[in-house]
Design a protein around this motif. Structure first.
Motif, PDB file in Angstrom:
ATOM      1  N   THR A 243      -5.148  -2.131  -3.838  1.00 22.63           N
ATOM      2  CA  THR A 243      -6.148  -2.867  -4.605  1.00 22.63           C
ATOM      3  C   THR A 243      -5.452  -3.438  -5.833  1.00 22.63           C
ATOM      4  N   HIS A 244      -6.044  -4.482  -6.401  1.00 20.59           N
ATOM      5  CA  HIS A 244      -5.466  -5.117  -7.591  1.00 20.59           C
ATOM      6  C   HIS A 244      -6.545  -5.918  -8.295  1.00 20.59           C
ATOM      7  N   SER A 245      -6.211  -6.496  -9.430  1.00 20.60           N
ATOM      8  CA  SER A 245      -7.194  -7.214 -10.251  1.00 20.60           C
ATOM      9  C   SER A 245      -6.946  -8.721 -10.275  1.00 20.60           C
ATOM     10  N   LEU A 246      -6.153  -9.232  -9.339  1.00 21.91           N
ATOM     11  CA  LEU A 246      -5.783 -10.652  -9.350  1.00 21.91           C
ATOM     12  C   LEU A 246      -6.378 -11.383  -8.146  1.00 21.91           C
TER      13      LEU A 246
ATOM     14  N   PRO B  84      -6.130  -6.648  -0.074  1.00 14.05           N
ATOM     15  CA  PRO B  84      -7.067  -7.718  -0.423  1.00 14.05           C
ATOM     16  C   PRO B  84      -6.317  -8.906  -1.023  1.00 14.05           C
ATOM     17  N   LEU B  85      -6.792 -10.087  -0.729  1.00 13.98           N
ATOM     18  CA  LEU B  85      -6.228 -11.274  -1.369  1.00 13.98           C
ATOM     19  C   LEU B  85      -6.824 -11.497  -2.752  1.00 13.98           C
TER      20      LEU B  85
ATOM     21  N   SER C 283     -21.573 -10.879   8.837  1.00 14.38           N
ATOM     22  CA  SER C 283     -22.130  -9.781   8.058  1.00 14.38           C
ATOM     23  C   SER C 283     -21.004  -8.889   7.542  1.00 14.38           C
ATOM     24  N   GLU C 284     -21.326  -8.075   6.536  1.00  7.58           N
ATOM     25  CA  GLU C 284     -20.342  -7.118   6.050  1.00  7.58           C
ATOM     26  C   GLU C 284     -19.996  -6.112   7.149  1.00  7.58           C
ATOM     27  N   GLU C 285     -21.021  -5.696   7.899  1.00 11.40           N
ATOM     28  CA  GLU C 285     -20.774  -4.738   8.975  1.00 11.40           C
ATOM     29  C   GLU C 285     -19.761  -5.287   9.975  1.00 11.40           C
ATOM     30  N   ARG C 286     -19.878  -6.564  10.311  1.00 17.65           N
ATOM     31  CA  ARG C 286     -18.938  -7.183  11.253  1.00 17.65           C
ATOM     32  C   ARG C 286     -17.533  -7.234  10.646  1.00 17.65           C
ATOM     33  N   LEU C 287     -17.454  -7.564   9.357  1.00 16.13           N
ATOM     34  CA  LEU C 287     -16.153  -7.612   8.683  1.00 16.13           C
ATOM     35  C   LEU C 287     -15.474  -6.243   8.747  1.00 16.13           C
TER      36      LEU C 287
ATOM     37  N   ASN D 207     -11.901  -5.470  -3.276  1.00 17.95           N
ATOM     38  CA  ASN D 207     -11.489  -4.095  -3.538  1.00 17.95           C
ATOM     39  C   ASN D 207     -12.495  -3.075  -3.016  1.00 17.95           C
ATOM     40  N   ARG D 208     -13.783  -3.382  -3.151  1.00 17.69           N
ATOM     41  CA  ARG D 208     -14.802  -2.448  -2.672  1.00 17.69           C
ATOM     42  C   ARG D 208     -14.708  -2.278  -1.166  1.00 17.69           C
ATOM     43  N   ASN D 209     -14.494  -3.369  -0.425  1.00 15.96           N
ATOM     44  CA  ASN D 209     -14.367  -3.264   1.031  1.00 15.96           C
ATOM     45  C   ASN D 209     -13.097  -2.510   1.419  1.00 15.96           C
ATOM     46  N   ILE D 210     -12.045  -2.676   0.629  1.00 17.09           N
ATOM     47  CA  ILE D 210     -10.820  -1.906   0.877  1.00 17.09           C
ATOM     48  C   ILE D 210     -11.108  -0.412   0.735  1.00 17.09           C
TER      49      ILE D 210
END
Length: 549
Positions: A206-209, A141-142, A277-281, A147-150
């Motif tokens: 995942t990260h917090s930045l 993730p950038l 959509s999230e599904e498409r992502l 993070n949730r999608n990861i």
């Protein structure tokens, strides 16, 4: 560092004087007050009880006297310490003393490497000429918002491939819930499905930045992620962006292009705010991952010369034996690899405090030495700005096990760098550039430093520990070396190599260095799986610069 000579008791080996110029010795076992010990052919009576791994004075020390260990200053007495008295936090404070070291003034005699003169390892050859010790697809993730999608992608991929690293623990949990006794078996290296036999797996970071911090934070994150994308152990990457965050796709693309100007590495970018959509992502990201796996699987291991091996050097959960056994053992391995054309990267700048002059003398040029001094000074200024100091580096566990001051910890930690010349000094996120030993500016925080070593191109990491640690890395195999045999026995599930026989006198550093280097080549070839790999220890924490030691 100068060569270490060890003078010890015989035959009991109750204590060690590490360097002929030291005025303290290390207890190898619990020693009661009144015990007579012999150190370097001199007898003395212990004035205090000295616990194993702790130090005692070899001569009367007055308040203000410097305490020397490893041949360097590691502290200053804050009160009189009698001959045979225990060295504690109550009578010793952090202190260092350098000299006017001249770059290139420290000579080095390369070790005998005839056994490995024709050695190779089986690695993954990349189009840019680098060679990987593993072959993974990366999903990153950038920004923390993704993070949730990861995690969604991680679970979906694990289920689709039948490659859940926690399946044994889940089986254990179900058994416990049902009242059935079960145990976790993390020794199973196989997976139910190996659709891509030449791929070591998909790694999800995942990260917090990525937003909410400074522009420098965002730029540093993109540089670090670019180091992972372009790592020789990485076949390619799938990147998720929210869209509005500070760490923009264009910034990561620019950082990747600087490392991969020919665009040889496949990287797929997906922006959620531009997706219908999230599904498409998720569908598009999964397609990228599975296409990437198919492409990565077409690369097979082939022989590579040892100049393609870059060892990251790390220590964590250190104890009073780390500087006697595991750290100098790793240093001996690095010296051998450098002699064979390979590289090592010594990190953790707070743990080089007190030995700067030793490292400066090993720098191959004035420019390299100046860069080291500049980065050390800048780091100390950053730490001071947030009310910290390098002297605060030792943890309670370090102190409990004999590392009383930062200088004492540093003198032992620097042993991981062996004695080879320092050919380069890298700032955080800068890529490895030259064969030989480099210094990399990182904090002493284990995971932040290990994360940085891989980001700068280490394709295998040697991690020494005296207390035990579960740290691993998503892309670079981490091989953990115990400083003492008790730890190696107690935590067999996380320790790969036991350096304890060095302390007991059963084996020499040279003997074990050859064995450890041979093991490194087995790991680099994929023939030996490290404990961290077996346990899926994939720790990743970017450094928020200036905040942590």
């Amino acid at each position: 560092m100068s060569k270490t000579t060890i003078a010890s008791d015989a035959p009991a080996r109750q204590s060690l004087r590490i360097h002929a110029g030291d005025n303290v010795a290390v207890a190898l076992t619990d020693l009661p007050a009144g015990r007579e010990v012999t150190v370097a052919q001199t007898r003395l009576i212990l004035a205090d009880t000295v616990r194993a791994k702790h130090k005692f004075a070899l001569t009367d020390l007055a308040s203000g006297d410097l305490v020397t260990m490893y041949g360097v200053t590691v502290g200053r007495a804050t009160r009189p310490i009698p001959r045979g008295g225990a060295i504690t936090t109550d009578n010793l404070a952090h202190a260092t003393a350098g000299d006017d070291a001249r770059p290139g003034s420290r000579s080095w005699t390369p070790p005998d490497v005839s056994r490995f003169a024709q050695a190779t390892f089986d690695g993954f050859h990349r189009a840019d000429g680098s060679v990987g010790t593993a072959n993974v697809w990366l999903v990153i993730p950038l920004v923390f918002c993704e993070n949730r999608n990861i995690e969604v992608l991680r679970q979906c991929v694990a289920d689709a491939l039948g490659d859940d690293p926690y399946r044994d623990y889940k089986r254990m949990a179900r058994g416990l819930l049902e009242g059935i006794e079960a145990t976790a078996d993390a020794s199973d290296e196989g997976t139910p499905s190996r659709r891509f036999p030449n791929v070591d797996g998909v790694r999800f970071l995942t990260h917090s930045l990525g937003c909410g911090g400074t522009d420098d934070d965002a730029e540093a994150l993109c540089q670090l992620l670019a180091g992972y994308v372009c790592h020789p152990n990485v076949a390619g990457a799938t990147v998720l962006s929210l869209g509005c965050q500070k760490a923009q796709i264009r910034m990561l693309k620019a950082a990747v292009a600087a490392r991969d100007p020919q665009g040889l590495k496949r990287v797929d970018y997906f922006d959620q705010q531009s997706s219908p959509s999230e599904e498409r992502l998720i569908r598009d990201a999964l397609t990228s991952i599975f296409d990437g796996l198919a492409s990565a699987d077409r690369v097979t291991r082939q022989p590579a010369t040892l100049d393609k091996l870059v060892l990251g050097l790390e220590c964590g959960g250190s104890d009073g034996f780390s500087g006697l056994s595991a750290n100098p053992l790793v240093g001996a391995v690095v010296d051998r690899l450098v002699s064979l054309g390979g590289s090592g990267m010594l990190s953790e700048f707070p743990e080089l405090c007190g030995v700067e002059h030793e490292l400066t003398a090993r720098c191959t040029s004035e420019a390299v030495a100046a860069r080291f001094a500049e980065l050390m000074s800048a780091y100390q200024r950053h730490a001071a700005a947030v009310g910290a100091d390098f002297s605060m580096n030792p943890s309670p566990g370090n102190i409990r096990d004999g590392l009383i001051t930062d200088a004492m910890k540093s003198a032992g930690a620097a042993k991981k760098g062996g004695d080879a010349p320092v050919v380069d000094v890298l700032d955080y996120t800068e890529p490895h550039r030259r064969p030989g030993l480099s210094l990399l500016c990182t904090p002493g925080n284990d995971v932040e430093s290990t994360t940085a070593l891989a980001g700068s191109g280490a394709n295998l990491i040697l991690f020494t520990t005296g207390l035990g640690t579960p740290t691993g890395n998503p892309v670079a195999p981490v091989l953990k070396i115990a400083s003492n045999s008790a730890l190696a026995q107690r935590m067999q599930d996380i320790i790969d190599f036991d350096a304890g026989p060095i302390v007991s006198g059963e084996r020499t550093i040279d003997e074990l260095a050859e064995a450890l280097l041979a093991l490194c080549l087995e790991v680099a070839s994929g023939r030996h799986v490290t404990r961290a790999q077996r346990l899926s220890q994939h720790d990743f924490i970017p450094w928020k610069r200036g905040v942590s030691l």
